[in-house]
Design a protein around this motif. Structure first.
Motif, PDB file in Angstrom:
ATOM      1  N   ALA A 250      14.620 -48.165 -30.567  1.00  0.00           N
ATOM      2  CA  ALA A 250      14.529 -46.844 -31.193  1.00  0.00           C
ATOM      3  C   ALA A 250      13.088 -46.526 -31.587  1.00  0.00           C
ATOM      4  O   ALA A 250      12.673 -45.355 -31.561  1.00  0.00           O
ATOM      5  N   MET A 251      12.305 -47.543 -31.942  1.00  0.00           N
ATOM      6  CA  MET A 251      10.898 -47.344 -32.310  1.00  0.00           C
ATOM      7  C   MET A 251       9.988 -47.224 -31.094  1.00  0.00           C
ATOM      8  O   MET A 251       8.778 -47.061 -31.247  1.00  0.00           O
ATOM      9  N   GLY A 252      10.569 -47.328 -29.897  1.00  0.00           N
ATOM     10  CA  GLY A 252       9.747 -47.237 -28.694  1.00  0.00           C
ATOM     11  C   GLY A 252       9.233 -48.573 -28.213  1.00  0.00           C
ATOM     12  O   GLY A 252       8.276 -48.624 -27.440  1.00  0.00           O
ATOM     13  N   SER A 253       9.835 -49.656 -28.659  1.00  0.00           N
ATOM     14  CA  SER A 253       9.458 -51.026 -28.255  1.00  0.00           C
ATOM     15  C   SER A 253       7.963 -51.272 -28.387  1.00  0.00           C
ATOM     16  O   SER A 253       7.257 -51.549 -27.406  1.00  0.00           O
ATOM     17  N   GLU A 291      15.957 -37.036 -39.345  1.00  0.00           N
ATOM     18  CA  GLU A 291      15.619 -37.537 -38.006  1.00  0.00           C
ATOM     19  C   GLU A 291      16.036 -39.002 -37.853  1.00  0.00           C
ATOM     20  O   GLU A 291      16.577 -39.399 -36.808  1.00  0.00           O
ATOM     21  N   ILE A 292      15.793 -39.799 -38.889  1.00  0.00           N
ATOM     22  CA  ILE A 292      16.177 -41.215 -38.818  1.00  0.00           C
ATOM     23  C   ILE A 292      17.696 -41.355 -38.756  1.00  0.00           C
ATOM     24  O   ILE A 292      18.228 -42.216 -38.038  1.00  0.00           O
ATOM     25  N   GLU A 293      18.396 -40.506 -39.490  1.00  0.00           N
ATOM     26  CA  GLU A 293      19.858 -40.542 -39.445  1.00  0.00           C
ATOM     27  C   GLU A 293      20.361 -40.241 -38.042  1.00  0.00           C
ATOM     28  O   GLU A 293      21.284 -40.901 -37.542  1.00  0.00           O
ATOM     29  N   ALA A 294      19.754 -39.261 -37.375  1.00  0.00           N
ATOM     30  CA  ALA A 294      20.159 -38.920 -36.009  1.00  0.00           C
ATOM     31  C   ALA A 294      19.835 -40.064 -35.044  1.00  0.00           C
ATOM     32  O   ALA A 294      20.627 -40.384 -34.143  1.00  0.00           O
ATOM     33  N   ILE A 295      18.675 -40.684 -35.222  1.00  0.00           N
ATOM     34  CA  ILE A 295      18.294 -41.821 -34.380  1.00  0.00           C
ATOM     35  C   ILE A 295      19.257 -42.981 -34.589  1.00  0.00           C
ATOM     36  O   ILE A 295      19.685 -43.645 -33.629  1.00  0.00           O
ATOM     37  N   ALA A 296      19.615 -43.240 -35.848  1.00  0.00           N
ATOM     38  CA  ALA A 296      20.558 -44.319 -36.149  1.00  0.00           C
ATOM     39  C   ALA A 296      21.898 -44.086 -35.460  1.00  0.00           C
ATOM     40  O   ALA A 296      22.516 -45.020 -34.921  1.00  0.00           O
TER      41      ALA A 296
END
Length: 778
Positions: A250-253, A291-296
């Motif tokens: 999720a962080m883009g590796s 945004e973090i909630e959507a990514i999670a």
């Protein structure tokens, strides 16, 4: 004379605080006729959150005068109180005397320390239980005073346990000649919770103590922490390598994530967590909570924002489930919580049907019980980790035959906390069979192993459900249905079945697939944002996972109400409990406060809106603390008497409660300077003798050796195979005339396969051996 089956349950409530009021509210919301003794509850503009909550809980209950108390009790099925002294003063007889004269009525009482033991009758406030039971020991920052959960939240735990225990006691059959008294102590309940929480740490070589915005030693594996983001903070909780790999993706590796140093979850969590925090914080600061909630959600991560209460009130899931209810107060319409569970006859229409408010509209009959109150009940436990398994364990200790289902390839996660450490040394053996945390949560159960991904395993589970009274599960919404053992399938063969589904957000709605661990759950509903030092950023309560046992307590309320109804109607039901709703319901004081004030309540440390001083103060010695709570002016005079050599205590500026509350920070500072010169245990004894609520802040060793816990019969030494003797806590219910099973532990993996599958289902030896060889059993 009490109610007959088919008529509403009749309840009399004599309450002074949150615990009794919440108990009565739960029963009233389920259809019981609850009458309060006292004057109608009113609330002034700008009232403190506790007063708001008490008014909310009282709003729909009719009130009768103390002069009518004897008559109301004479026809009651259940009488509840959180003030046994007030009860005796009103009726002119003690609780025990009234119970003996009316054995058909259940008398339920909750207090801080209970009716028995060396602390029975000791003056106490709820913060004393947080201190004595060890809750406060693990909340806050190292080197600073321990913190407490905000007032009112944990009192709801005592109220929920009281409601469940009273319903169970009434269901259990005739009372002894001395009557039936249900004695629930907040200290017992919290000690039981701590007894599970701390085992996640102390039996695996970790500490359980204050660690700021991180769980102590990260709970064993990274991440278990609250970190800042662009517009606030988020709680990260991941226990497995796949979860960490998804987070990295999720962080883009980032390049650093490929280094071996950042692929060792336990080392990152226990040896250098701050280093990893520094690597991921820039990414978090580039994203908002939304945004973090959507990514999670997209990456299936157990990450939740530290939400403010206005955000929680606007949650679409709560609206979809109809959880929030209107309440008009002083010309303003507010919204407050409803019951955190929905009741349906079939799961398929559960989202459109809810009969929870009628569960106690039929008083129900009594069961023919054996030596233990729930003897003869069978429970199929498909639960996982803590919440649903906790329900099963309490039912087992009350005498139900509880059958826990696992699979050797995927055992219950509470077995997998790691290597067992005792006295600093590794204990060799099967960790999965020795885990003290597993044995605490699954105390008293039978254990079998079935592969529920195999049709033959599913068929065996269905056969067990056909002979069961209750099925428990806390998987993600729809999981058991996809496995072929959903409620509608099981009910077709067993219409008396009560099934409890305990998912994170409920079975239906836009957030039904929400992934939760206890800290992300409490972050999501706003609890973590309320815990912190006064005026500072929230610290949270990551060491004290309240969401799971809170959900279990509310599930027990629903289970016993459903069983009572079944005794009259002959019909079971489907209980769709939302763990997040159950936790949000305990925040009622602050849910209402935020709507009155129009903004998020600030962190207030250990302050209480109606008491000052009220907090945790230092004593002589390293990390040595005690709680002190001054409830009224008499307590203040008593405190001044104990500290007579302190001239500032004699200053008239502190004479009134309002004055002390207005200047609580200055007062706390002077009080702490004095207590820091005192021996803790001597000061606690002197304060208690003078009538002032005070308690030591126990660490784990202090809790393990606490005389009140021992005197209440809450702990016992149990032999765990491969590990040896270990102290486990029993169910925190003390009920006259009823026995709780003792001497039990959890099952070793597959320990009761033969007893259950051959003895109960009648499999032949050949069939049993074939299914074992095929991996269906095992």
């Amino acid at each position: 004379m009490t109610s007959t089956p088919g008529t509403p349950l009749r309840v009399v409530e004599i309450s002074s605080g949150i615990a009794g009021a919440y108990c009565g509210w739960l029963l009233q919301q389920m259809g019981a006729e609850v009458v309060r003794i006292g004057v109608p509850s009113t609330v002034a503009d700008g009232a403190d959150p506790i007063a708001l909550a008490l008014a909310y809980y009282a709003a729909e209950k009719p009130t009768t005068s103390p002069g009518d108390l004897a008559g109301a009790i004479a026809i009651a099925d259940i009488v509840i109180t959180d003030d046994a002294g007030r009860f005796a003063a009103l009726i002119g007889r003690t609780l025990a005397e009234v119970a003996a004269s009316q054995p058909d009525t259940v008398f339920g009482v909750t207090s801080v320390f209970g009716l028995t033991g060396p602390l029975a009758g000791v003056p106490a406030a709820a913060i004393d239980a947080q201190a004595e039971a060890g809750v406060a020991w693990a909340l806050g920052e190292p080197g600073r005073p321990p913190l407490s959960i905000p007032p009112g939240v944990l009192e709801c735990q005592a109220g929920a346990h009281l409601a469940a225990a009273c319903l169970m006691a009434r269901l259990a059959g005739p009372a002894p000649a001395s009557g039936r008294i249900v004695d629930i102590a907040l200290n017992d309940v919290l000690a039981h919770y701590v007894g599970v929480n701390c085992r996640f740490y102390i039996h695996h070589g970790m500490r359980w103590q204050r660690a700021g915005r991180r769980a102590s030693d990260s709970g064993g594996a990274y991440p278990f922490v609250i970190l800042p983001c662009a517009d606030g903070a988020v709680c990260l909780s991941g226990r497995t390598r796949p979860e960490w790999q998804r987070f990295v993706e999720a962080m883009g590796s980032p390049a650093w994530s490929q280094e071996p140093r950042y692929q060792k979850l336990r080392a990152m969590g226990q040896q250098y967590p701050a280093e990893v925090d520094a690597l991921i914080t820039p990414w978090l600061l580039d994203h908002t909570k939304a945004e973090i909630e959507a990514i999670a959600d997209r990456f299936q991560l157990t990450i939740a924002p530290l939400r403010d209460l206005p955000d929680v009130l606007a949650t679409p899931q709560l609206a979809e489930r109809g959880f929030l209810r209107p309440w008009m107060v002083n010309g303003r319409q507010l919204r407050g919580p409803g019951l955190p569970f929905r009741i349906a006859e079939t799961r398929g229409i559960a989202q459109a049907s809810n009969s929870a408010n009628g569960l106690l509209a039929h008083a129900g009959g009594q069961r023919a019980a054996g030596a233990l109150p729930l003897a003869g009940l069978r429970v199929l436990d498909l639960g996982w980790v803590w919440s649903a398994p906790q329900v099963g364990s309490i039912l087992a200790q009350l005498g139900a035959e509880v059958i826990k289902v696992e699979h050797r390839a995927r055992p219950d996660n509470s077995r997998l906390s790691g290597v067992i450490i005792r006295d600093g040394q590794r204990v060799e053996g099967q960790n999965a069979d020795m885990s003290p945390m597993f044995h605490q949560i699954n105390k008293g159960k039978l254990g079998i192993t079935l592969n529920l991904k195999d049709p033959a395993g599913v068929e065996l589970a269905k056969r067990l459900a056909n002979t069961s009274d209750i099925v428990l599960e806390n998987m993600s919404a729809g999981s058991v249905e996809r496995s072929g053992i959903g409620y509608d399938v099981l009910r077709a063969a067993n219409p008396r079945l009560v099934m409890v589904a305990m998912s994170g957000a409920g079975q239906f709605g836009p957030m039904a697939d929400m992934r939760t661990y206890a800290p992300t759950m409490s972050s999501y509903v706003g609890l973590e944002s309320l815990v912190g030092y006064a005026g500072e950023l929230p610290t949270g309560a990551l060491n004290f996972a309240i969401g799971d046992p809170n959900a279990a307590a509310h599930a027990l309320v629903a289970v016993f109400a459903a069983l009572a109804r079944r005794e009259t109607t002959g019909q079971g039901c489907y209980i769709d409990l939302s763990q997040t709703e159950a936790l949000f319901a305990t925040l009622t004081p602050y849910i209402l406060q935020v709507q009155i004030e129009g903004q998020q309540p600030p962190t207030t440390g250990n302050a209480h809106p109606g008491m000052a001083p009220h907090g945790i103060y230092p004593a002589v010695g390293a990390d040595c603390w005690l709680s002190i709570a001054i409830r009224d002016d008499d307590d203040w005079k008593a405190l001044a008497g104990v500290a007579g050599n302190q001239p500032w205590m004699r200053d008239a500026v502190w004479a009134g409660t309002g004055d002390r509350i207005a200047k609580r920070e200055a007062l706390d500072s002077m009080l702490a300077a004095w207590t820091a010169t005192c021996d803790r245990d001597t000061l606690v004894a002197d304060l208690r003798a003078a009538g002032v609520p005070a308690s030591p802040v126990n660490d784990i060793e202090g809790l393990w050796n606490d005389p009140q816990i021992a005197a209440r019969g809450l702990s016992e030494m149990i032999d765990i195979p491969g590990l040896g003797s270990e102290m486990l806590f029993t169910a925190p219910w003390n009920i006259s005339g009823l026995t709780i099973a003792t001497g039990t532990r959890g099952p070793v993996v597959g320990e009761d396969n033969v007893r259950v599958l051959r003895g109960i289902l009648g499999l032949s030896e050949t069939e049993f051996d074939r299914l074992t060889a095929e991996g269906v059993i095992g």
